[in-house]
Design an enzyme around this catalytic site. Structure first.
Site, PDB file in Angstrom:
ATOM      1  CE  LYS A 193      -3.275   2.602   2.944  1.00 32.78           C
ATOM      2  NZ  LYS A 193      -4.148   2.591   4.132  1.00 32.78           N
ATOM      3  CG  ASP A 211      -5.477   7.984   4.717  1.00 32.53           C
ATOM      4  OD1 ASP A 211      -6.368   8.650   4.155  1.00 32.53           O
ATOM      5  OD2 ASP A 211      -5.698   6.940   5.377  1.00 32.53           O
ATOM      6  CE  LYS A 233      -6.622   8.708   8.115  1.00 36.46           C
ATOM      7  NZ  LYS A 233      -7.352   7.642   8.845  1.00 36.46           N
ATOM      8  CG  ASP A 292      -1.925   5.170   4.967  1.00 36.34           C
ATOM      9  OD1 ASP A 292      -1.811   4.084   5.575  1.00 36.34           O
ATOM     10  OD2 ASP A 292      -2.988   5.565   4.458  1.00 36.34           O
ATOM     11  CG  ASP A 294      -9.928   7.653   6.679  1.00 36.99           C
ATOM     12  OD1 ASP A 294      -8.852   7.586   6.043  1.00 36.99           O
ATOM     13  OD2 ASP A 294      -9.996   7.845   7.908  1.00 36.99           O
ATOM     14  CD  GLU A 324      -6.702   5.377   2.484  1.00 36.99           C
ATOM     15  OE1 GLU A 324      -7.706   5.474   3.224  1.00 36.99           O
ATOM     16  OE2 GLU A 324      -5.573   5.092   2.915  1.00 36.99           O
ATOM     17  NE  ARG A 377     -11.079  -0.936   3.673  1.00 34.70           N
ATOM     18  CZ  ARG A 377     -11.703  -1.122   4.826  1.00 34.70           C
ATOM     19  NH1 ARG A 377     -12.882  -1.745   4.855  1.00 34.70           N
ATOM     20  NH2 ARG A 377     -11.157  -0.735   5.955  1.00 34.70           N
TER      21      ARG A 377
HETATM   22  N1  BES Z   1      -4.321   4.415   6.912  1.00 32.28           N
HETATM   23  C1  BES Z   1      -5.496   4.229   7.665  1.00 32.28           C
HETATM   24  C2  BES Z   1      -5.321   3.204   8.780  1.00 32.28           C
HETATM   25  C3  BES Z   1      -4.602   3.683  10.014  1.00 32.28           C
HETATM   26  C4  BES Z   1      -5.189   4.584  10.867  1.00 32.28           C
HETATM   27  C5  BES Z   1      -3.384   3.150  10.350  1.00 32.28           C
HETATM   28  C6  BES Z   1      -4.535   4.976  12.010  1.00 32.28           C
HETATM   29  C7  BES Z   1      -2.727   3.528  11.497  1.00 32.28           C
HETATM   30  C8  BES Z   1      -3.308   4.449  12.343  1.00 32.28           C
HETATM   31  C9  BES Z   1      -6.622   3.730   6.758  1.00 32.28           C
HETATM   32  O1  BES Z   1      -6.622   4.222   5.482  1.00 32.28           O
HETATM   33  C10 BES Z   1      -7.892   4.153   7.403  1.00 32.28           C
HETATM   34  O2  BES Z   1      -8.118   5.322   7.475  1.00 32.28           O
HETATM   35  N2  BES Z   1      -8.704   3.204   7.844  1.00 32.28           N
HETATM   36  C11 BES Z   1      -9.924   3.495   8.489  1.00 32.28           C
HETATM   37  C12 BES Z   1     -10.956   2.538   7.991  1.00 32.28           C
HETATM   38  C13 BES Z   1     -12.356   2.866   8.405  1.00 32.28           C
HETATM   39  C14 BES Z   1     -12.806   4.156   7.729  1.00 32.28           C
HETATM   40  C15 BES Z   1     -13.249   1.736   8.041  1.00 32.28           C
HETATM   41  C16 BES Z   1      -9.708   3.340   9.994  1.00 32.28           C
HETATM   42  O3  BES Z   1      -8.966   2.444  10.404  1.00 32.28           O
HETATM   43  O4  BES Z   1     -10.247   4.147  10.736  1.00 32.28           O
HETATM   44 ZN    ZN Z   2      -4.809   4.793   4.738  1.00 34.39          ZN
HETATM   45 MN    MN Z   3      -7.650   6.058   5.350  1.00 33.27          MN
END
Ligand code: BES
Ligand code: ZN
Ligand code: MN
Length: 496
Positions: A266, A271, A278, A289, A348, A350, A352
């Site tokens: 990835k 992000d 966020k 990220d 968010d 993204e 996947r």
């Molecule tokens: N890159 C983030 C995951 C992440 C968040 C990693 C905080 C480390 C610390 C990912 O893109 C993300 O934002 N995931 C969301 C998914 C949700 C919207 C279903 C998450 O984990 O909040």
């Molecule tokens: Zn992300």
């Molecule tokens: Mn995200």
């Protein structure tokens, strides 16, 4: 840092500093025993004074002991057990190198690979010396206008009195250096800010890496991705001024017809969350990220340096995730390269969305296995913390292999379920699948989403959201899971 092996009795090894192991209850390692004898009992006397209790990862520096060739002797605590745990050994070795680095020593001799470690051979023990030294030496100062003075420690000798061990040490040091160099690439790329480390920057670094290590490198542009039908990946890139890239790297270590291992990383260079923006606190950490992408580059470098006998393909979908007038909106429906339509309920989620198209693209390599590596979910950090990565797989044998590789490299993963029961959470009223599955089991539903694009091959997914970087005072990329991935490839290479 230069590494070498020397066969000699510890008291005769001339160096600025020699590090030897001592245990709790005043027990000495073989090397410590030898030095104590040569120095007329000075080490035992020190232990008797209570100034050094041998607790794991404690150290004590001694100067100008009589009868010993080295200028300094560093006692390194190893705890109470005869057979040291891998963790204690690693901590002790790291403490040793860090302490030596703080002295003016230009060279050091570590007489530590002789220490018995539970379930670990001499090659592993030496590998860890090289890794610990690299970890202690690592600095990220590319973005500072004034660099700190370079530390004097330039040469590390792994000492032994056994000719047989020397060969194993040699191998371990070589492996450790290759893994450390791969980790350093991953750390540097991760630590660079989002305004420098853009998709274009990662592509340039991939091209450079390809030139240096004779890897095939191809960079697909937006138009290429459009032609391939990567509608999901491109939907994430829509809000960004930075052009997305899709990077294909190839390491050829065996016959053309041998099916490759495909690593997919990835590569979200920043992000923001997109329109599902966020919150502000710690958002800077979303520059990390792209650590999955960085670990693919680092692992390919390590594989090339070790001349592993297998083929590896690295795939890196990379883009920013930004809000803006052109950005994807919640409710938008996009068509992935696989043909499946996706309802974007949260922009968010993204990672996947870019991975699914890369996973479909992976099919053309007829892979023996595909492993994707992604800082995918905050939920994985809640589940497993910062100790291990989350592992998901559609093939139990592959899961076992990766778990074992992580155990061996001490870069561990823990297997999570990928049961069909969770797929229900991804139902969409309007498209084939939704890109989020609600709060419960967030890291599992993310993996379940990916599993819909990996039906045609053996696949595993590593969620490295908790392991790829550290927050707080020690904020920075860790280089994980390069050690796990490299160990996995080494095993596959040996298996042939
Ligand atoms: N890159 C983030 C995951 C992440 C968040 C990693 C905080 C480390 C610390 C990912 O893109 C993300 O934002 N995931 C969301 C998914 C949700 C919207 C279903 C998450 O984990 O909040
Ligand atoms: Zn992300
Ligand atoms: Mn995200």
């Amino acid at each position: 840092m230069e590494f070498s092996t020397k066969i000699a009795a510890p008291e005769k090894l001339a160096s600025a500093c020699i590090a030897i192991g001592v245990f709790e209850a005043r027990r000495l390692s073989a090397a410590a025993e030898a030095l104590d004898r040569a120095a007329g009992g000075r080490i035992r006397a020190l232990l008797a004074s209570g100034d050094m209790d041998g607790k794991a990862a404690t150290t004590r520096m001694l100067y100008h002991l009589p009868g010993i060739a080295a200028e300094r002797v560093l006692l390194v605590g190893l705890g109470k057990d005869k057979s040291v745990s891998p963790k204690d050994y690693r901590d002790a070795v790291k403490a040793a190198v860090t302490t030596i680095q703080d002295t003016g020593s230009v060279d050091a001799c570590l007489y530590l690979s002789e220490i018995p470690v539970a379930g670990r051979d001499i090659v592993w023990r030496a590998q860890q010396l090289a890794l610990a030294a690299a970890e202690a030496a690592y600095r990220f100062e590319q973005m500072k206008s004034k660099k700190t003075d370079p530390r004097p420690l330039a040469r590390i000798v792994a000492g032994t009195d056994s000719r047989r061990d020397a060969r194993g040490i040699e191998r371990g040091l070589t492996q450790g250096q290759a893994i450390a160099a791969g980790m350093n690439i991953a750390r540097d790329l991760g630590n660079l800010p989002g305004n420098v480390c853009t998709p274009g920057y990662i592509a340039e670094e991939a091209v450079k890496l390809g030139k240096a290590w004779k890897l095939g490198v191809e960079v697909l542009e937006r138009a290429d991705m459009e032609r391939l039908g990567m509608g999901s990946l491109l939907s994430v890139a829509k809000g960004s001024r930075q052009p997305p890239k899709f990077i294909v790297l190839r390491y050829s270590g065996s016959g053309k017809k041998d099916r490759p291992v495909v690593l997919v990383g990835k590569g979200i260079t920043f992000d923001t969350g997109g329109i599902s923006l966020k919150p502000g606190p710690e958002m800077d950490e979303m520059k990390f990220d792209m650590c999955g992408a960085a670990s693919v580059l680092g692992t390919l470098r390590a594989a090339a340096e070790m001349k592993l006998r297998l083929n590896v393909v690295g795939l890196i979908p990379t883009t920013e995730n930004m809000p803006g007038g052109a950005a994807s909106k919640p409710g938008d429906i996009v068509t992935s390269m696989s043909g499946q339509t996706i309802e974007i309920l949260n922009t968010d989620a993204e990672g996947r969305l870019i991975l699914c198209d890369a996973l479909t693209y992976a099919e053309r390599f007829e892979p023996q296995a595909v492993v994707d590596i992604a800082t995918l979910t905050g939920a994985c950090v809640i589940a497993l913390g910062h100790v291990c990565s989350g592992l998901f797989s559609n093939k139990n044998a592959l899961a076992k292999e990766l778990l074992a590789a992580g155990e061996e490299a001490w870069d561990r993963a823990w297997q999570m379920p990928l049961w069909d029961d969770y797929q229900e959470q991804l139902k969409s009223n309007f498209a084939d699948v939704a890109n989020i599955g609600g709060r419960p089991a967030g890291s599992v539903t993310a993996a379940c989403f990916l599993s819909r694009f990996t039906r045609n091959y053996d696949w595993a997914h590593l969620d490295i959201a908790g392991t790829a970087w550290r927050s707080g005072k020690e904020k920075g990329a860790t280089g994980r899971p390069v050690p796990l991935l490299t160990a996995f490839l080494m095993r596959r290479s040996e298996r042939g």
